[in-house]
Design an enzyme around this catalytic site. Structure first.
Site, PDB file in Angstrom:
ATOM      1  CG  ASP A   3      -4.414   4.945   7.376  1.00 12.85           C
ATOM      2  OD1 ASP A   3      -2.901   4.644   7.353  1.00 12.85           O
ATOM      3  OD2 ASP A   3      -4.905   4.225   6.237  1.00 12.85           O
ATOM      4  CG  HIS A  27      -1.275   3.230   4.478  1.00  7.24           C
ATOM      5  ND1 HIS A  27      -2.041   3.090   4.714  1.00  7.24           N
ATOM      6  CD2 HIS A  27      -0.930   2.915   4.223  1.00  7.24           C
ATOM      7  CE1 HIS A  27      -2.356   2.217   4.489  1.00  7.24           C
ATOM      8  NE2 HIS A  27      -1.135   1.484   4.472  1.00  7.24           N
ATOM      9  CB  SER A  75      -1.232   0.290   0.635  1.00  9.60           C
ATOM     10  OG  SER A  75      -0.412  -0.103   2.338  1.00  9.60           O
TER      11      SER A  75
END
Ligand SMILES: *[C@@H]1O[C@H](CO)[C@@H](O)[C@H](O)[C@H]1NC(C)=O
Ligand SMILES: *[C@@H]1O[C@H](CO)[C@@H](O)[C@H](O)[C@H]1NC(C)=O
Ligand SMILES: *[C@@H]1O[C@H](CO)[C@@H](O)[C@H](O)[C@H]1NC(C)=O
Ligand SMILES: *[C@@H]1O[C@H](CO)[C@@H](O)[C@H](O)[C@H]1NC(C)=O
Ligand SMILES: *[C@@H]1O[C@H](CO)[C@@H](O)[C@H](O)[C@H]1NC(C)=O
Ligand SMILES: *[C@@H]1O[C@H](CO)[C@@H](O)[C@H](O)[C@H]1NC(C)=O
Length: 312
Positions: free
Chosen positions: A284, A287, A48
């Site tokens: 978050d 990230h 991610s």
């Protein structure tokens, strides 16, 4: 994940990133004579931190509001409020963002000339808690395109590979022990040893020894990429120390903001977005925000440029 687990997971992520010499590997391409500006393709593998839209889950995370609120203004499959690592590296290389593997058949063929992203959020070098292709599978997708979409050696000698292994392998282990910190600790201990041992042994590429550590598997994946490029040298870029330098920054690094309350992400557990998205390093629990990534690339800019320049 509740916030304690989240915090633990991101903490482990940093600890292990440190042991693993960092998360991002920039594999150099063959043609040493190429000027930096000649790197016109970017191939992206990993998780991610670099996925610009390969996952499909639409009910939460990268494809759900408020992800993408800063850029492009709606969810885009990026695990952030806006631009991420891949966007900033493409910008540094002065090329258009490589298309995602998931979209490769839907775009104009001319878009493929900038490379492709095979990265899927949630993945690791081993199979993780998501049902998306692991690192080996991603590299296999890439290899299937060689000879038809991309023609070695010319296409590869002008390329840069971005490989991110940020910690899903560890998070998977964490998730296997919900509400059982002692069990988790028990499972982690031999794992830590293994990683440390491997680090001490200073593993080298091309070793035929059967090993299962993440660093080894990651290095093997990169070695495989390098083999495609006929090139054995690669540069490892250390996120961990870059993150730390930014966390520690009190004005000493020119052009880098001093982020307030690093441990408090912009997106709260209640789904509320902070008032000033530029003030938060983390979007978050795991990230970085667009502003966070921007700072990371400001700090890394010189090193990445140096790594991609021809060697003397
Ligand atoms: C990666 O995925 C492939 C295909 O599902 C699987 O065969 C392989 O064992 C996985 N590799 C690792 C290291 O987990
Ligand atoms: C690698 O080198 C071999 C032998 O010199 C050559 O045949 C092959 O085309 C090269 N491959 C790439 C990707 O440069
Ligand atoms: C790590 O190294 C120590 C000392 O050499 C050894 O006793 C131990 O078995 C190793 N652990 C693993 C997991 O390889
Ligand atoms: C950049 O490279 C220099 C010289 O190798 C090194 O000392 C420094 O730690 C690197 N910076 C980062 C952020 O990795
Ligand atoms: C950041 O600050 C901590 C505590 O003050 C210090 O131990 C650490 O070495 C610093 N790290 C960097 C990368 O500046
Ligand atoms: C940072 O956290 C402290 C303690 O929770 C709080 O008092 C302060 O207002 C926060 N600052 C910002 C900029 O959010």
């Amino acid at each position: 994940m509740n916030s304690i687990m989240k915090l633990l997971a991101s903490l482990l992520l940093f600890i292990f990133s440190s042991l693993l010499f960092g998360d991002v590997v920039v594999a150099e391409s063959l043609n040493q004579k190429d000027p930096f500006s000649g790197r016109n393709k970017l191939f992206v593998f990993g998780d991610s931190y670099v996925d610009t839209g390969n996952t499909k889950t639409t009910d939460k995370g990268a494809w759900a509001f408020p992800y993408g609120i800063t850029y492009p203004g709606k969810p885009s499959g990026r695990f952030s409020d806006g631009h991420i690592s891949t966007d900033f590296l493409a910008q540094l290389l002065r090329i258009k963002l490589p298309v995602t593997y998931a979209k490769k058949d839907d775009v104009d063929k001319t878009r493929l000339q900038y490379g492709m992203s095979f990265a899927y959020g949630g993945t690791g070098v081993f199979d993780t808690y998501v049902n998306y292709p692991n690192m080996t599978a991603q590299i296999n997708y890439f290899e299937q395109l060689l000879g038809n979409v991309y023609s070695p050696p010319s296409d590869l000698s002008s390329s840069v590979a971005l490989v991110s292994v940020a910690g899903n392998d560890y998070i998977t282990l964490v998730r296997a022990y919900p509400n059982d910190p002692i069990g988790l600790y028990g499972a982690f201990k031999p794992f830590i040893r293994k990683v440390v041992n491997q680090t001490e042994e200073n593993p080298h590429l091309g070793s035929e020894e059967d090993s299962n550590t993440i660093i080894d598997t990651t290095l093997k994946s990169v070695a495989k990429l390098n083999k495609e490029n006929n090139h054995s040298a690669f540069t490892i870029i250390d996120y961990y120390n870059t993150f730390l330098a930014i966390f520690n920054n009190t004005g000493g690094i020119p052009g880098i903001p001093t982020f307030q309350n690093i441990s408090i992400p912009c997106l709260g557990d209640d789904g509320k977005v902070c008032d000033d998205r530029k003030s938060a390093f983390f979007w978050d629990g795991i990230h970085p925000t667009q502003e966070g990534w921007k700072s990371v690339y400001k700090v890394l800019r010189h090193n990445i440029t140096a790594a991609l320049m021809p060697k003397a």
